[in-house]
Design an enzyme around this catalytic site. Structure first.
Site, PDB file in Angstrom:
ATOM      1  N   ASP A 188      33.370  36.427  42.978  1.00 38.66           N
ATOM      2  CA  ASP A 188      32.691  35.236  43.521  1.00 38.66           C
ATOM      3  C   ASP A 188      31.169  35.284  43.469  1.00 38.66           C
ATOM      4  O   ASP A 188      30.511  34.288  43.790  1.00 38.66           O
ATOM      5  CB  ASP A 188      33.173  34.982  44.971  1.00 38.66           C
ATOM      6  CG  ASP A 188      32.941  36.196  45.893  1.00 38.66           C
ATOM      7  OD1 ASP A 188      33.762  36.408  46.802  1.00 38.66           O
ATOM      8  OD2 ASP A 188      31.947  36.942  45.689  1.00 38.66           O
ATOM      9  N   GLY A 211      37.771  44.984  53.311  1.00 33.11           N
ATOM     10  CA  GLY A 211      38.346  43.710  52.909  1.00 33.11           C
ATOM     11  C   GLY A 211      39.256  43.746  51.713  1.00 33.11           C
ATOM     12  O   GLY A 211      39.312  42.786  50.951  1.00 33.11           O
ATOM     13  N   SER A 225      43.305  44.675  50.275  1.00 26.86           N
ATOM     14  CA  SER A 225      44.701  45.034  50.577  1.00 26.86           C
ATOM     15  C   SER A 225      45.096  46.313  49.840  1.00 26.86           C
ATOM     16  O   SER A 225      46.168  46.854  50.057  1.00 26.86           O
ATOM     17  CB  SER A 225      45.628  43.888  50.153  1.00 26.86           C
ATOM     18  OG  SER A 225      45.466  43.647  48.756  1.00 26.86           O
ATOM     19  N   CYS A 278      34.310  33.937  25.019  1.00 24.83           N
ATOM     20  CA  CYS A 278      35.105  33.341  23.937  1.00 24.83           C
ATOM     21  C   CYS A 278      36.419  34.105  23.774  1.00 24.83           C
ATOM     22  O   CYS A 278      36.465  35.323  23.904  1.00 24.83           O
ATOM     23  CB  CYS A 278      34.321  33.385  22.621  1.00 24.83           C
ATOM     24  SG  CYS A 278      35.236  32.656  21.251  1.00 24.83           S
ATOM     25  N   ASN A 289      35.735  41.569  43.786  1.00 21.15           N
ATOM     26  CA  ASN A 289      35.527  40.125  43.914  1.00 21.15           C
ATOM     27  C   ASN A 289      34.824  39.565  42.689  1.00 21.15           C
ATOM     28  O   ASN A 289      34.015  40.246  42.047  1.00 21.15           O
ATOM     29  CB  ASN A 289      34.701  39.814  45.175  1.00 21.15           C
ATOM     30  CG  ASN A 289      35.408  40.279  46.437  1.00 21.15           C
ATOM     31  OD1 ASN A 289      36.623  40.531  46.401  1.00 21.15           O
ATOM     32  ND2 ASN A 289      34.677  40.439  47.522  1.00 21.15           N
ATOM     33  N   HIS A 307      36.350  43.292  38.328  1.00 25.63           N
ATOM     34  CA  HIS A 307      37.236  42.245  37.798  1.00 25.63           C
ATOM     35  C   HIS A 307      36.480  41.084  37.178  1.00 25.63           C
ATOM     36  O   HIS A 307      37.056  40.014  36.987  1.00 25.63           O
ATOM     37  CB  HIS A 307      38.172  41.752  38.910  1.00 25.63           C
ATOM     38  CG  HIS A 307      39.131  42.818  39.374  1.00 25.63           C
ATOM     39  ND1 HIS A 307      39.749  42.783  40.599  1.00 25.63           N
ATOM     40  CD2 HIS A 307      39.539  43.960  38.778  1.00 25.63           C
ATOM     41  CE1 HIS A 307      40.524  43.851  40.733  1.00 25.63           C
ATOM     42  NE2 HIS A 307      40.407  44.575  39.649  1.00 25.63           N
ATOM     43  N   CYS A 331      31.994  29.756  17.474  1.00 23.29           N
ATOM     44  CA  CYS A 331      33.160  29.686  16.566  1.00 23.29           C
ATOM     45  C   CYS A 331      34.153  28.601  16.956  1.00 23.29           C
ATOM     46  O   CYS A 331      35.223  28.498  16.360  1.00 23.29           O
ATOM     47  CB  CYS A 331      33.860  31.049  16.540  1.00 23.29           C
ATOM     48  SG  CYS A 331      34.828  31.367  18.028  1.00 23.29           S
TER      49      CYS A 331
HETATM   50  C1  BV8 Z   1      45.595  47.063  34.288  1.00 26.13           C
HETATM   51  C2  BV8 Z   1      41.636  38.285  38.504  1.00 26.13           C
HETATM   52  C3  BV8 Z   1      46.273  48.249  32.364  1.00 26.13           C
HETATM   53  C4  BV8 Z   1      40.420  37.561  38.698  1.00 26.13           C
HETATM   54  C5  BV8 Z   1      42.705  40.089  39.622  1.00 26.13           C
HETATM   55  C6  BV8 Z   1      52.778  48.626  39.597  1.00 26.13           C
HETATM   56  C7  BV8 Z   1      52.084  49.583  40.316  1.00 26.13           C
HETATM   57  C8  BV8 Z   1      50.710  49.733  40.181  1.00 26.13           C
HETATM   58  C9  BV8 Z   1      49.993  48.916  39.296  1.00 26.13           C
HETATM   59  C10 BV8 Z   1      50.696  47.970  38.589  1.00 26.13           C
HETATM   60  C11 BV8 Z   1      52.067  47.808  38.730  1.00 26.13           C
HETATM   61  N1  BV8 Z   1      52.457  46.801  37.924  1.00 26.13           N
HETATM   62  C12 BV8 Z   1      51.374  46.318  37.292  1.00 26.13           C
HETATM   63  C13 BV8 Z   1      50.306  47.038  37.655  1.00 26.13           C
HETATM   64  C14 BV8 Z   1      48.927  46.900  37.186  1.00 26.13           C
HETATM   65  C15 BV8 Z   1      48.255  45.724  37.874  1.00 26.13           C
HETATM   66  C16 BV8 Z   1      48.380  45.821  39.382  1.00 26.13           C
HETATM   67  O1  BV8 Z   1      47.679  46.570  40.027  1.00 26.13           O
HETATM   68  N2  BV8 Z   1      49.313  45.023  39.945  1.00 26.13           N
HETATM   69  C17 BV8 Z   1      49.522  45.077  41.374  1.00 26.13           C
HETATM   70  C18 BV8 Z   1      49.571  43.650  41.940  1.00 26.13           C
HETATM   71  C19 BV8 Z   1      50.821  45.808  41.639  1.00 26.13           C
HETATM   72  N3  BV8 Z   1      46.856  45.873  37.532  1.00 26.13           N
HETATM   73  C20 BV8 Z   1      46.408  45.288  36.417  1.00 26.13           C
HETATM   74  O2  BV8 Z   1      47.060  44.572  35.692  1.00 26.13           O
HETATM   75  C21 BV8 Z   1      44.960  45.620  36.079  1.00 26.13           C
HETATM   76  N4  BV8 Z   1      44.924  46.013  34.704  1.00 26.13           N
HETATM   77  O3  BV8 Z   1      46.220  47.804  35.003  1.00 26.13           O
HETATM   78  O4  BV8 Z   1      45.514  47.198  32.928  1.00 26.13           O
HETATM   79  C22 BV8 Z   1      45.888  48.306  30.947  1.00 26.13           C
HETATM   80  C23 BV8 Z   1      45.225  49.429  30.467  1.00 26.13           C
HETATM   81  C24 BV8 Z   1      44.899  49.490  29.141  1.00 26.13           C
HETATM   82  C25 BV8 Z   1      45.172  48.422  28.284  1.00 26.13           C
HETATM   83  C26 BV8 Z   1      45.812  47.263  28.791  1.00 26.13           C
HETATM   84  C27 BV8 Z   1      46.178  47.198  30.123  1.00 26.13           C
HETATM   85  C28 BV8 Z   1      44.090  44.384  36.236  1.00 26.13           C
HETATM   86  C29 BV8 Z   1      43.971  44.048  37.692  1.00 26.13           C
HETATM   87  C30 BV8 Z   1      42.999  42.888  37.877  1.00 26.13           C
HETATM   88  C31 BV8 Z   1      43.804  41.670  38.181  1.00 26.13           C
HETATM   89  N5  BV8 Z   1      42.897  40.586  38.445  1.00 26.13           N
HETATM   90  N6  BV8 Z   1      42.011  39.006  39.730  1.00 26.13           N
HETATM   91  C32 BV8 Z   1      40.691  36.456  39.648  1.00 26.13           C
HETATM   92  O5  BV8 Z   1      41.413  35.510  39.301  1.00 26.13           O
HETATM   93  O6  BV8 Z   1      40.157  36.582  40.742  1.00 26.13           O
HETATM   94  S1  BV8 Z   1      43.345  40.876  40.977  1.00 26.13           S
HETATM   95  C33 BV8 Z   1      43.009  40.057  42.425  1.00 26.13           C
HETATM   96  O7  BV8 Z   1      43.482  40.948  43.444  1.00 26.13           O
HETATM   97  C34 BV8 Z   1      41.522  39.883  42.710  1.00 26.13           C
HETATM   98  O8  BV8 Z   1      40.676  40.310  41.674  1.00 26.13           O
HETATM   99  C35 BV8 Z   1      41.288  40.757  43.926  1.00 26.13           C
HETATM  100  O9  BV8 Z   1      40.074  41.338  43.863  1.00 26.13           O
HETATM  101  C36 BV8 Z   1      42.370  41.747  43.769  1.00 26.13           C
HETATM  102  C37 BV8 Z   1      42.693  42.580  44.974  1.00 26.13           C
HETATM  103  O10 BV8 Z   1      42.939  41.710  46.052  1.00 26.13           O
HETATM  104  P1  BV8 Z   1      42.023  41.937  47.355  1.00 26.13           P
HETATM  105  O11 BV8 Z   1      40.597  41.808  46.938  1.00 26.13           O
HETATM  106  O12 BV8 Z   1      42.425  43.182  48.036  1.00 26.13           O
HETATM  107  O13 BV8 Z   1      42.386  40.669  48.209  1.00 26.13           O
HETATM  108  P2  BV8 Z   1      43.742  40.412  48.994  1.00 26.13           P
HETATM  109  O14 BV8 Z   1      43.822  38.954  49.251  1.00 26.13           O
HETATM  110  O15 BV8 Z   1      44.876  41.122  48.323  1.00 26.13           O
HETATM  111  O16 BV8 Z   1      43.519  41.177  50.389  1.00 26.13           O
HETATM  112  C38 BV8 Z   1      42.524  40.715  51.283  1.00 26.13           C
HETATM  113  C39 BV8 Z   1      42.340  41.807  52.307  1.00 26.13           C
HETATM  114  O17 BV8 Z   1      41.275  41.432  53.176  1.00 26.13           O
HETATM  115  C40 BV8 Z   1      43.566  42.006  53.180  1.00 26.13           C
HETATM  116  O18 BV8 Z   1      43.795  43.392  53.360  1.00 26.13           O
HETATM  117  C41 BV8 Z   1      43.162  41.363  54.526  1.00 26.13           C
HETATM  118  O19 BV8 Z   1      43.747  42.058  55.622  1.00 26.13           O
HETATM  119  C42 BV8 Z   1      41.678  41.579  54.515  1.00 26.13           C
HETATM  120  N7  BV8 Z   1      40.894  40.605  55.273  1.00 26.13           N
HETATM  121  C43 BV8 Z   1      41.190  39.308  55.541  1.00 26.13           C
HETATM  122  N8  BV8 Z   1      40.164  38.756  56.260  1.00 26.13           N
HETATM  123  C44 BV8 Z   1      39.216  39.727  56.406  1.00 26.13           C
HETATM  124  C45 BV8 Z   1      39.680  40.898  55.787  1.00 26.13           C
HETATM  125  N9  BV8 Z   1      38.975  42.035  55.760  1.00 26.13           N
HETATM  126  C46 BV8 Z   1      37.776  42.028  56.374  1.00 26.13           C
HETATM  127  N10 BV8 Z   1      37.268  40.944  56.987  1.00 26.13           N
HETATM  128  C47 BV8 Z   1      37.956  39.777  57.032  1.00 26.13           C
HETATM  129  N11 BV8 Z   1      37.424  38.707  57.661  1.00 26.13           N
HETATM  130 ZN    ZN Z   2      33.532  32.273  19.686  1.00 27.66          ZN
END
Ligand code: BV8
Ligand code: ZN
Length: 265
Positions: A108, A205, A207, A141, A106, A133, A168
């Site tokens: 937040d 919490g 997915s 910057c 998160n 994240h 910058c």
């Molecule tokens: C990287 C930005 C490499 C900030 C976010 C294919 C297969 C595997 C991986 C990949 C692929 N294709 C691409 C990739 C890599 C990619 C990735 O994983 N993609 C996924 C979608 C397939 N990953 C990346 O790109 C990462 N970087 O791999 O870099 C690299 C290495 C070297 C050099 C260069 C590059 C970067 C990943 C970070 C992306 N940024 N956010 C922002 O804007 O917020 S991700 C985004 O999803 C958020 O950060 C969040 O944290 C994250 C995960 O989501 P969740 O937190 O799980 O939230 P979600 O809504 O999905 O689920 C909520 C859950 O809560 C549900 O299960 C629900 O049932 C539950 N829930 C609901 N209510 C409740 C509850 N649980 C409890 N109580 C409740 N009340």
């Molecule tokens: Zn700068």
């Protein structure tokens, strides 16, 4: 949303009680009861916006105003949100006698707010999360190393309104990790070290779709530890969990953690 099975809760409490060190991985679901929208699912953020369109370096290069407008809309929503009993129970666990570290996806800042409140005049640092994240309330910057905490409202109507670096004068961006960007290598290796050394990984919490974050709990299990999951629905990690508690984390985490044996008091 019915509560978890009592037998499962007992088993999960038992696993916590016997765990010497605990790694916690949280996702957007832990903040859902605070009013912060999750990414996926019914009311998820990605419903109205595709992640590729907004949370990527390409999107920011192509239309920084649109990306900033979306982030400022989220910042505005999150400013009105407070930690919920799930954040508070995790902060108490991490500040208590157990060795527990919080790793979060998160951005937040609600774990940090809960840590500072729980610590009062004490030291909050044991409960400050590893933020895989980044933070939506920090900017950096796009060109130099300038990085600063930034909570106040931003104008995003025109490109000229967008924040610029005081060093910058290049555009500033949200200090979060976008898709296709590498996570901070030090934070990531620390998170995997914490997971490998943990007897138990408590996953709440998430997915478990985003990597490498979703692989953190697997490191605990591969090193011989166990996993307990808290989520209303199944996830790709459910099959690896010793216990999966079906329900909202804001209700379940206090029941699970504020239990004499499991908090080590
Ligand atoms: C990287 C930005 C490499 C900030 C976010 C294919 C297969 C595997 C991986 C990949 C692929 N294709 C691409 C990739 C890599 C990619 C990735 O994983 N993609 C996924 C979608 C397939 N990953 C990346 O790109 C990462 N970087 O791999 O870099 C690299 C290495 C070297 C050099 C260069 C590059 C970067 C990943 C970070 C992306 N940024 N956010 C922002 O804007 O917020 S991700 C985004 O999803 C958020 O950060 C969040 O944290 C994250 C995960 O989501 P969740 O937190 O799980 O939230 P979600 O809504 O999905 O689920 C909520 C859950 O809560 C549900 O299960 C629900 O049932 C539950 N829930 C609901 N209510 C409740 C509850 N649980 C409890 N109580 C409740 N009340
Ligand atoms: Zn700068």
């Amino acid at each position: 949303m019915t509560g978890p099975d009592v037998g499962d809760l007992e088993r999960a409490r038992g696993l916590l009680a016997e765990a010497g060190t605990i790694c916690v991985l949280t996702g957007a679901g832990v903040s859902a009861e605070s009013g912060v929208p999750t990414f996926r699912g019914e009311s998820g953020l990605w419903k109205s916006h595709s992640p590729e369109e907004l949370a990527t370096p390409h999107a920011f290069r192509r239309d920084p105003r649109l990306v900033w407008e979306w982030y400022e809309w989220r910042r505005q929503k999150i400013r009105e949100c407070r930690p919920n009993p799930g954040h508070e129970a995790l902060a108490r666990l991490a500040l208590g006698p157990r060795r527990a570290r919080i790793v979060t996806q998160n951005v937040d800042g609600l774990h940090e707010e809960a840590a500072r409140t729980a610590a009062g005049s004490g030291d909050p640092s044991p409960a400050l999360p590893l933020e895989l994240h980044g933070s939506i309330f920090r900017v950096r910057c796009t060109s130099c190393a300038y990085r600063v905490s930034h909570r106040h409202p931003l104008q995003t109507e025109t490109r000229e309104d967008l924040p610029r670096c005081p060093v910058c004068s290049a555009l500033l961006r949200p200090d979060v990790v976008w898709f296709g960007e590498a996570l901070d290598p030090e934070i990531l290796s620390e998170a995997f070290r914490v997971a490998r050394e943990a007897d138990l990984c408590l996953v709440a919490g998430t997915s478990a779709l985003v990597h490498p974050a979703a692989s953190v709990p697997m490191a605990t299990v591969e090193a011989g530890g166990s996993m307990v999951e808290v989520n209303p629905t199944d996830t790709p990690l459910t099959h690896m969990a010793r216990v999966s508690l079906r329900g909202p984390s804001g209700e379940i985490l206090p029941q699970l953690l504020d239990w004499p044996e499991s908090s080590g008091t």
